[in-house]
Design a protein around this motif. Structure first.
Motif, PDB file in Angstrom:
ATOM      1  N   PHE A 165       0.858  -1.065   0.100  1.00 38.80           N
ATOM      2  CA  PHE A 165      -0.185   0.021  -0.030  1.00 38.80           C
ATOM      3  C   PHE A 165       0.924   1.229  -0.306  1.00 38.80           C
ATOM      4  N   ALA A 166       0.447   2.328  -0.756  1.00 37.66           N
ATOM      5  CA  ALA A 166       1.107   3.797  -0.844  1.00 37.66           C
ATOM      6  C   ALA A 166       0.361   4.660  -1.008  1.00 37.66           C
ATOM      7  N   SER A 167       0.755   5.824  -0.337  1.00 43.03           N
ATOM      8  CA  SER A 167      -0.304   6.931  -0.343  1.00 43.03           C
ATOM      9  C   SER A 167       0.607   8.205  -0.347  1.00 43.03           C
ATOM     10  N   ASP A 168      -0.006   9.290  -0.842  1.00 43.56           N
ATOM     11  CA  ASP A 168       0.695  10.578  -0.722  1.00 43.56           C
ATOM     12  C   ASP A 168      -0.204  11.769  -0.793  1.00 43.56           C
ATOM     13  N   GLY A 169      -0.281  12.350   0.452  1.00 41.60           N
ATOM     14  CA  GLY A 169      -0.940  13.565   0.497  1.00 41.60           C
ATOM     15  C   GLY A 169      -0.142  14.811   0.614  1.00 41.60           C
ATOM     16  N   HIS A 170      -0.660  15.745  -0.114  1.00 38.76           N
ATOM     17  CA  HIS A 170      -0.092  17.077  -0.456  1.00 38.76           C
ATOM     18  C   HIS A 170      -0.997  18.202  -0.275  1.00 38.76           C
TER      19      HIS A 170
END
Length: 651
Positions: A337-342
């Motif tokens: 699982f991977a996530s990116d919040g910006h």
């Protein structure tokens, strides 16, 4: 490589670490200057007993930014605020920020294991994601998190110079997320260099260093920390240790363009790897697994501040980014699982002193947020807001009233209102009261993921409190008693679609989000501090919190009704410092159905520090001296007894 750099830096720095203050930190010095200018411009006011008002003695512990968005003294706001400076953070010792936060009333926490594990902080019974968290004024919550909250497990004390915590709803000044309160974390600053290294239980190593340079119109600061531990099993029934390692860096620049105009920049970066336990087949119950999580975080800002006699302005562009990757060796080398919040934000805040004690504070901002995960393509949205607040400070009276309007790209418009008043009674007593509205915008995951509902409304709250206080925290005799209440509505909850048809459940068979919940939290907070004898001080905070789900009537999960921290500090004439902290927490329920109970617990810590020269200090502590076995989240273990020893230096 990181750890050797930190070892070298920490071991090379002479001197005993000094507390950060308004005289040494450029940001704090600027805030103090604003308040002093405004105070000096006011004419003395004759009080009923014949005395004239006097300017407040300012330092880092008396200035807050969470109440108004710009610097003001705690005595000039009717809101409930606690400020903890670097000196106290170092007194508590260690990397765990929650051991410091537990010295504030109204606060409880839950953690899924040891250091680095997910840690949520509940303030006055609010959900963990309803606490707005800022670092050097930058919003740092992860937009890719389903609930949009901040994980305190990844925040260590190494780069922290000051904690400024406001309890109560304050979306009038801060906009979304400020339902339970606002926490602003200032990183270390000031001139000179200082560092520390400690070693202890579970092969734990913690190195920290900070340095600063001030040359006329320019001030530069750099901080760094490295933490590593073998840890213990996050699962209470496990045997395999779950370790954590993190490296963090921070920097700041302040430059005076003119006597009244300053430009600034902050940057903070951290990278950590955490061993986690999961729910492996075939039992799918919490237990030992070989999974890990890598977290990379970057945030910072750049802007200018103008300090005039009547007008103060602060404008900035800020950015925050959080990336997470989960790995399971059993599933191969690719992330499971991977996530990116910006997020990016531009904002302007200002205050204009109209006449004497009358002032107008104002501000506006625009924020853009985006997220993506392994299962969700990039989605983004934005929100704009503006506020105005009138303030009146004259003699013993300080009062503020303000309003705000926000416009979200998806759910539309939201307004907020807030007011507070503080009045001095003489003999250093004052009464204070505040009322405030708060809201939290739905997250991108709640709105636009495969489980999302684009028709969600923002969560909202109305809170008020009233209190009486004598003195200042950490000085002489300090007493405070506050009663509060917060009503929350349109709370967002996950709704199962099992067996349901039609509507959003048509293409969301596993469930979706809806505004289905409401809650009420009310209670009492007490603070006390007494100088018992020369060099010996006793302090305590206590909270009684009744937090209830207004739909089911059940208690809110992981909200203990009673909690208290008692702490004592003694400093001998020859420099020896001794201290003890006792944390007491009553039982609570782990789930919304109130079917799983978390037992009450008591954790006792001892600590000591001793200068061995003009340049070095040795320190040590024993955490959880009586080896209390407790849980703040069902199924997850907490640390047992642990001893630590270290050295600190500065020049």
């Amino acid at each position: 490589m990181y750890k050797f750099l930190l070892f070298l830096t920490a071991s090379a720095l002479p001197g005993v670490a000094a507390a950060q203050s308004a005289d040494s930190d450029p940001a704090e010095a600027a805030l103090a200057e604003i308040v002093e200018r405004q105070d000096a411009a006011r004419q003395p006011v004759e009080l009923p007993d014949g005395r004239a008002t006097q300017p407040v003695t300012l330092d880092a512990a008396t200035i807050t930014v969470t109440a108004t968005g710009l610097g003001t003294t705690i005595q000039s706001t009717g809101q409930a605020v606690v400020v903890i400076d670097r000196k106290e953070i170092e007194q508590v010792q260690g990397a765990d920020i929650t051991r410091v936060l537990q010295r504030t009333p109204g606060l409880s926490l839950s953690r899924n294991g040891g250091a680095g594990s997910f840690t949520g902080v509940n303030l006055r019974g609010a959900n963990a994601e309803q606490l707005l968290v800022l670092v050097d004024g930058v919003r740092v919550a992860d937009p890719a998190s389903p609930s949009g909250g901040f994980d305190f497990g990844n925040l260590l004390t190494g780069t922290v110079g000051k904690l400024d915590l406001l309890r109560g709803s304050n979306s009038t000044i801060w906009g979304s997320d400020a339902i339970g309160g606002v926490l602003d974390i200032a990183t270390c600053g000031g001139s000179g260099v200082q560092g520390s290294f400690e070693y202890g239980a579970r092969d734990t190593r913690f190195a920290q260093a900070a340095g600063g340079l001030e040359t006329g119109a320019l001030a530069l600061g750099l901080t760094g920390s490295w933490f590593a531990t073998d840890g213990f099993s996050a699962a209470a029934n496990g045997t395999e240790p779950d370790g954590f390692e993190q490296f963090a860096l921070g920097g700041s620049v302040f430059a005076d363009v003119t006597d009244q105009l300053e430009v600034f920049a902050h940057a903070n970066w951290s990278e950590g790897t955490l061993d986690i336990d999961g729910f492996a087949a075939p039992s799918f119950t919490l237990g030992d697994t070989a999974e890990t999580q890598d977290t990379r975080r970057l945030w910072g800002d750049v802007g200018f501040a103008y300090y005039g006699n009547d007008l103060t302005l602060r404008a900035a562009y800020s950015m925050a980014d959080t990336e997470r990757d989960n790995f399971d060796p059993a599933a191969g080398s690719a992330p499971t699982f991977a996530s990116d919040g910006h997020s990016e934000r531009v904002q302007l805040r200002g205050e204009y002193r109209v006449l004497g004690g009358l002032s107008v504070a104002f501000g506006g901002e625009r924020e853009w947020t985006a997220y993506s995960t392994s299962f969700n393509a990039r989605e983004e949205t934005g929100i704009s807001g503006a506020y105005v607040q009138l303030g009146w400070v004259m003699g013993r009276l300080a009062a503020h009233i303000g309003s705000r309007i926000d416009d979200h790209d998806i759910f539309g418009t939201k307004t907020s209102f807030g007011a507070d008043v503080s009045y001095g009674l003489g003999s250093d007593w004052r009464v204070r009261a505040s009322v405030g509205e708060g809201f939290k915008a739905p997250t991108l995951f709640q709105l636009l993921s495969d489980f999302g509902n684009p028709r969600l409304r923002p969560e909202e709250s109305t809170s008020f409190d009233i209190g009486i206080e004598q003195g200042q925290r950490g000085r002489g005799t300090h007493l405070a008693l506050t009663a509060f209440r917060r009503d929350s509505a349109d709370l967002i909850a996950f709704v199962s679609c099992f067996g349901a048809t039609g509507g959003l459940c048509t293409d969301r068979p596993f469930g979706t989000y809806a505004n289905t919940a409401s809650a009420r939290a009310q209670g009492i907070e007490a603070e006390a501090g007494i100088a018992v004898a020369e060099g010996f001080r006793l302090s305590a905070v206590y909270s009684l919190i009744d937090a209830e789900d207004r739909i089911s009537g059940n208690e809110l999960a992981r909200r203990p009704r009673h909690s208290a921290t008692l702490f004592a500090d003694y400093e001998a004439a020859f420099g020896l410092r001794l201290g003890a902290d006792l944390r007491l927490v009553s039982d609570s329920f782990d789930n919304a159905a109130n079917s799983i109970r978390l037992d009450n617990y008591a954790v006792f810590d001892l600590r000591a520090a001793m200068p061995v020269s003009d340049v070095f200090e040795v320190f040590g502590r024993v955490e959880n001296l009586f080896a209390e076995n407790y849980q703040t989240a069902a199924g997850y273990a907490s640390p047992g007894r642990g001893a630590f020893i270290g050295v600190r230096a500065a020049m």
